[in-house]
Design an enzyme around this catalytic site. Structure first.
Site, short mmCIF file in Angstrom:
data_model
loop_
_atom_site.label_atom_id
_atom_site.label_comp_id
_atom_site.label_asym_id
_atom_site.label_seq_id
_atom_site.Cartn_x
_atom_site.Cartn_y
_atom_site.Cartn_z
CB THR A 140 16.00 -19.17 40.95
OG1 THR A 140 15.18 -20.15 41.36
CG2 THR A 140 15.71 -18.81 39.47
NE ARG A 144 12.56 -13.13 47.71
CZ ARG A 144 12.42 -14.37 47.70
NH1 ARG A 144 11.69 -15.15 46.87
NH2 ARG A 144 13.35 -14.85 48.69
CG LEU A 145 15.85 -14.14 40.00
CD1 LEU A 145 17.23 -14.15 39.16
CD2 LEU A 145 14.61 -14.83 39.18
CG ASP A 146 12.65 -18.47 44.77
OD1 ASP A 146 12.17 -17.34 45.38
OD2 ASP A 146 11.99 -18.95 43.86
CE1 TYR A 147 21.91 -18.73 49.34
CE2 TYR A 147 21.18 -21.09 49.12
CZ TYR A 147 22.11 -20.20 49.35
OH TYR A 147 23.42 -20.68 49.87
#
Length: 245
Positions: free
Chosen positions: A108, A103-106
């Site tokens: 980022t 995942r990539l943060d919201y």
């Protein structure tokens, strides 16, 4: 799936479980082929065979691999109960049931991989895979070389040990008191880069993942995607396999 493949590989490709877990499911009698329980690990199946795991049929899709330049303000998921944009919204033409790897943060942006190959995804997310993930962070305040060394030594944040493989300053703006810092991670723990810099006292204003293993964002704008070339998939597999014990 042109030829016959091992049953556990087919289950893993379908994203049901990792190959190792699929093997255990077969041994436990939880898998049927054409209505018959199969407990033999060497069993091979083809496109016309019906495979069920715990009573649920699996789709034997061809594996597909994509790279997306995720914009900020997008969830790394296939759905969101709050109705926010998710990564799969950017690949509407893709018919296969793809999901993001990690995942990539919201808040980022940057490079994220999507696939329907659960085996491949599990390999890349293995704790010891050691595939480089390169981030560019814009920090409020300018960290010293000694502070960046702390990131490489590792710091404990909220009881969790966080460590960077490498960290260096690319540029600074003394007037605005900001820095552009390159950080390389092997792990991808929740909000890892932001949490590390917060602990040092340098909040991250913007964060982007620029590279994942051998891949970069060249030729893509935020929201663009492209399929991975076969040699790129092979390179990622090799990178992961070299380091997994």
């Amino acid at each position: 799936m042109a030829e016959k493949e091992r049953l556990q590989k087919v289950i893993a490709h379908a994203g049901v479980a990792s190959r190792r877990k699929a093997e255990q499911m077969i041994l436990d009698g939880k898998v049927k082929v054409n209505g018959e329980i199969v407990t033999e690990l060497g069993t091979k199946v083809g496109r016309n065979d019906d495979v069920e795991v715990e009573g649920v049929p699996i789709d034997k899709e061809e594996p597909v691999y994509f790279m997306l330049y995720k914009p900020r303000g997008v969830i790394s998921s296939v759905s969101d109960d709050k109705g926010r944009k998710v990564v799969t919204d950017f690949l509407p033409e893709v018919k296969e049931r793809i999901f993001p790897i990690g995942r990539l943060d919201y808040d980022t942006s940057g490079l994220i991989l999507l696939t329907n190959d659960g085996d491949f995804a599990n390999m890349l997310m293995h704790p010891s895979h050691e595939v480089n993930k390169v981030y560019i962070a814009k920090t409020k305040g300018i960290p010293t070389p000694e502070q960046l060394k702390q990131l490489k030594k590792g710091i404990t944040v909220d009881g969790e040990y966080l460590k960077a493989v490498h960290a260096k300053i690319n540029s600074t703006d003394s007037r605005k008191n900001t820095a552009i810092v390159q950080v390389i991670l092997h792990e991808g723990k929740n909000r890892q880069v932001r949490r590390m810099f917060d602990t040092l006292g340098f909040p991250v204003d913007k964060l982007k993942r620029e590279r994942y293993g051998t891949l970069d964002l060249k030729g893509l704008n935020a929201g663009d995607y492209r399929p991975l070339k076969p040699f790129e998939v092979k390179q990622l597999r090799q990178l992961a396999e070299e380091n997994v014990e």
